[in-house]
Motif scaffolding. Structure first.
Motif, mmCIF file in Angstrom:
data_model
loop_
_atom_site.group_PDB
_atom_site.id
_atom_site.type_symbol
_atom_site.label_atom_id
_atom_site.label_comp_id
_atom_site.label_asym_id
_atom_site.label_seq_id
_atom_site.Cartn_x
_atom_site.Cartn_y
_atom_site.Cartn_z
ATOM 1 N N SER A 1 0.841 -1.198 0.000
ATOM 2 C CA SER A 1 0.000 0.000 0.000
ATOM 3 C C SER A 1 0.874 1.245 0.000
ATOM 4 N N GLY A 2 0.231 2.396 -0.137
ATOM 5 C CA GLY A 2 0.958 3.661 -0.083
ATOM 6 C C GLY A 2 1.508 3.940 1.304
ATOM 7 N N GLU B 1 3.427 15.712 -1.500
ATOM 8 C CA GLU B 1 2.601 15.307 -2.639
ATOM 9 C C GLU B 1 2.694 16.447 -3.658
ATOM 10 N N VAL C 1 1.310 8.889 -4.839
ATOM 11 C CA VAL C 1 0.278 7.854 -4.712
ATOM 12 C C VAL C 1 -0.996 8.263 -5.461
ATOM 13 N N ILE C 2 -1.364 9.557 -5.406
ATOM 14 C CA ILE C 2 -2.512 10.033 -6.192
ATOM 15 C C ILE C 2 -2.066 10.576 -7.543
ATOM 16 N N LYS D 1 -2.123 3.138 -5.328
ATOM 17 C CA LYS D 1 -3.407 3.500 -5.970
ATOM 18 C C LYS D 1 -3.452 3.204 -7.489
ATOM 19 N N ASN E 1 5.463 4.507 2.322
ATOM 20 C CA ASN E 1 6.024 5.663 3.030
ATOM 21 C C ASN E 1 6.757 5.250 4.310
HETATM 22 C C1 LIG Z 1 -3.828 7.193 -0.243
HETATM 23 C C2 LIG Z 1 -2.519 7.841 -0.033
HETATM 24 C C3 LIG Z 1 -1.512 7.211 0.717
HETATM 25 C C4 LIG Z 1 -1.751 5.931 1.458
HETATM 26 O O1 LIG Z 1 -2.002 4.865 0.625
HETATM 27 P P1 LIG Z 1 -2.724 3.559 1.247
HETATM 28 O O2 LIG Z 1 -2.681 2.606 0.089
HETATM 29 O O3 LIG Z 1 -4.108 3.974 1.643
HETATM 30 O O4 LIG Z 1 -1.930 3.111 2.389
HETATM 31 C C5 LIG Z 1 -0.282 7.815 0.792
HETATM 32 N N1 LIG Z 1 -0.034 8.964 0.169
HETATM 33 C C6 LIG Z 1 -0.978 9.607 -0.548
HETATM 34 C C7 LIG Z 1 -0.631 10.895 -1.229
HETATM 35 C C8 LIG Z 1 -2.259 9.075 -0.650
HETATM 36 O O5 LIG Z 1 -3.193 9.719 -1.323
#
Ligand SMILES: *Cc1c(COP(=O)(O)O)cnc(C)c1O
Length: 463
Positions: free
Chosen positions: A122-123, A229, A264-265, A291, A127
């Protein structure tokens, strides 16, 4: 017969959900009393609930279903990979073919020399990896005191203990004993709410220069990295002024601290390029991905790492004592690779950028003429609106923060549109495969939502 009871009526499903399922980011007392929306199927840019209501998914799930729902190729790839090799680890001198091929494809697509991938599920996990990797990188170079990661207020980097600490969401820090040590937060480039009388350009520069001040305050020998971000997503689609990222890049270069772009986005086409770093001319040393990497069809995330960081780790780092059971999961990797093939070969990123995003932009910026809208902003296929009772003053509502946003969010659902409220603002991040008629539908619905909300707010004396 499997265990998935789609034949149960909605109230039974809701009762079971309330009895046994604890939801993320939810007030469970409130949610159980209201009843959850049961989503049963999806196709293209639409989802359906268990009562047969059809909704245009303006959020692409949770910012992730970039190729849209119902792509059979992804199902077939997952099925075949599960038959061939459903799981094997990458820990003990082993690897698998989908993880190898995905890594090579990501290296080809990623900007600059981000040619290496460490996989996560996952994101948030990615991190967590980034924090440990950045600190381990400096320790490997004989500078173990360089530990602090500088982030921003109202940033979102995930929800594990470390990722939520990295994020700058005060309401998250308030629970569970966060943040962990050696994380620090500077201003976010949120001109609409915090820019005051400065121009966006002046404000962008001022926010970025807080990074330099913070490095000076902490001491250069204490700072490992800056993370941001390219566009803050969960924080409310905050698109920084043009002056912001060049100044951040200059400061990271000057002090030689690692720049981590949390894509991630923004990654995989959201901002009009493959990566937000390309849209904003950022040269990250590490890039967080998740994502849109798999369009959400299976969970997978990762850290893309530049040549020079990977080299230091390989030559001086020794064993990096870190990893996840599902790092490089073969089925998730196979689905992600097929998702990248679809995005690439069908030119979905280019088409969204050249045809759909400009079309959406015209309609979105028009919404700024509505009496309730203080600002409309958009970059590629991600956009936000600020709601206000007084446009010229960018004034907040007198009701508790979120009241106006939630009124609009609820009208959106009634109108068959999924849109998210952040504070007293509205955001969208639709599938990249949106068609022009679907953009028309989206804009028309948002307009109607604003009209209905405006009438209700006037009735309730909020204006
Ligand atoms: C959603 C998101 C995360 C976390 O990702 P998960 O898969 O929900 O753990 C991290 N960074 C950003 C910028 C996100 O939008």
């Amino acid at each position: 017969m499997n265990y998935i009871h789609n034949h149960l009526p909605t109230d039974k499903l809701q009762a079971l959900d309330a009895a046994h399922h604890i939801h993320p980011f939810s007030d469970m007392g409130d949610l159980n009393a209201r009843g959850t929306r049961v989503i049963t199927r999806a196709d293209g840019a639409y989802i359906w609930d268990s009562d047969g209501n059809k909704l245009l998914d303006g959020m692409a799930g949770l910012w992730c279903v970039n190729v849209g729902y119902g792509r059979k190729e992804l199902v077939d790839v997952a099925t075949n990979q599960m038959m061939q090799l459903p799981y094997y680890n990458s820990f003990f001198q082993s690897t698998n073919v989908p993880a190898i091929e995905l890594s090579a494809k990501l290296a080809e697509l990623a900007p600059g020399d981000l040619n290496h991938v460490f996989y996560a599920g996952s994101g948030s996990e990615a991190n967590d990896t980034n924090i440990r990797m950045a600190r381990h990188y400096w320790a490997s170079l004989g500078k173990p005191s360089k530990k602090v990661i500088i982030s921003r207020h109202n940033a979102y980097h995930g929800s594990t203990v470390a990722a939520a600490s990295l994020g700058g969401m005060a309401f998250m820090h308030a629970q569970g004993g966060l943040p962990i040590p050696d994380i620090s937060h500077i201003a976010q480039p949120y001109w609409y709410a915090e820019g005051g009388d400065l121009s966006p350009e002046e404000f962008g520069l001022k926010c970025a220069q807080e990074l330099e001040a913070e490095i000076e305050r902490l001491g250069e020998d204490k700072v490992a990295a800056f993370i941001g971000e390219p566009i803050q997503g969960a924080g409310g689609v905050i698109i920084p002024p043009e002056t912001y990222w060049p100044e951040i890049q200059r400061i990271c270069d000057k002090y030689e601290i690692l720049l981590i772009a949390d894509e991630v986005i923004c990654g995989f086409g959201r901002t009009g390029n493959w990566f937000g770093s390309q849209t904003f001319n950022i040269r990250p040393d590490i890039m967080t991905i998740a994502k849109g990497l798999s369009s959400g069809y299976l969970p997978i995330g990762g850290s893309m790492v530049s040549d020079h960081v990977a080299e230091v780790l390989a030559q001086k780092g020794g064993e990096f004592a870190h990893g996840y059971t599902y790092s490089g999961h073969p089925v998730a990797a196979a689905v992600a690779l097929e998702n990248l093939r679809i995005l690439d070969e069908e030119k979905i990123v280019e088409r969204a950028s050249n045809e759909i995003a400009p079309y959406l932009k015209d309609k979105w910026l028009d919404l700024a003429n509505h009496p309730l809208v203080g600002e409309a902003r958009i970059c590629g296929m991600v956009a936000g609106l600020e709601l206000t009772p007084d446009k010229t003053a960018r004034a907040p509502f007198k009701t508790p923060l979120g009241t106006a946003g939630n009124i609009c969010r609820d009208f959106a659902i009634e109108n068959g549109l999924v849109m998210r409220a952040v504070r007293d603002g509205l955001i969208i991040s639709p599938p990249l495969v949106l068609t022009k008629p679907q953009v028309d539908e989206l804009a028309e619905k948002v307009g109607r939502v604003l009209d209905q909300a405006h009438a209700k707010m006037r009735q309730e004396g909020m204006l």
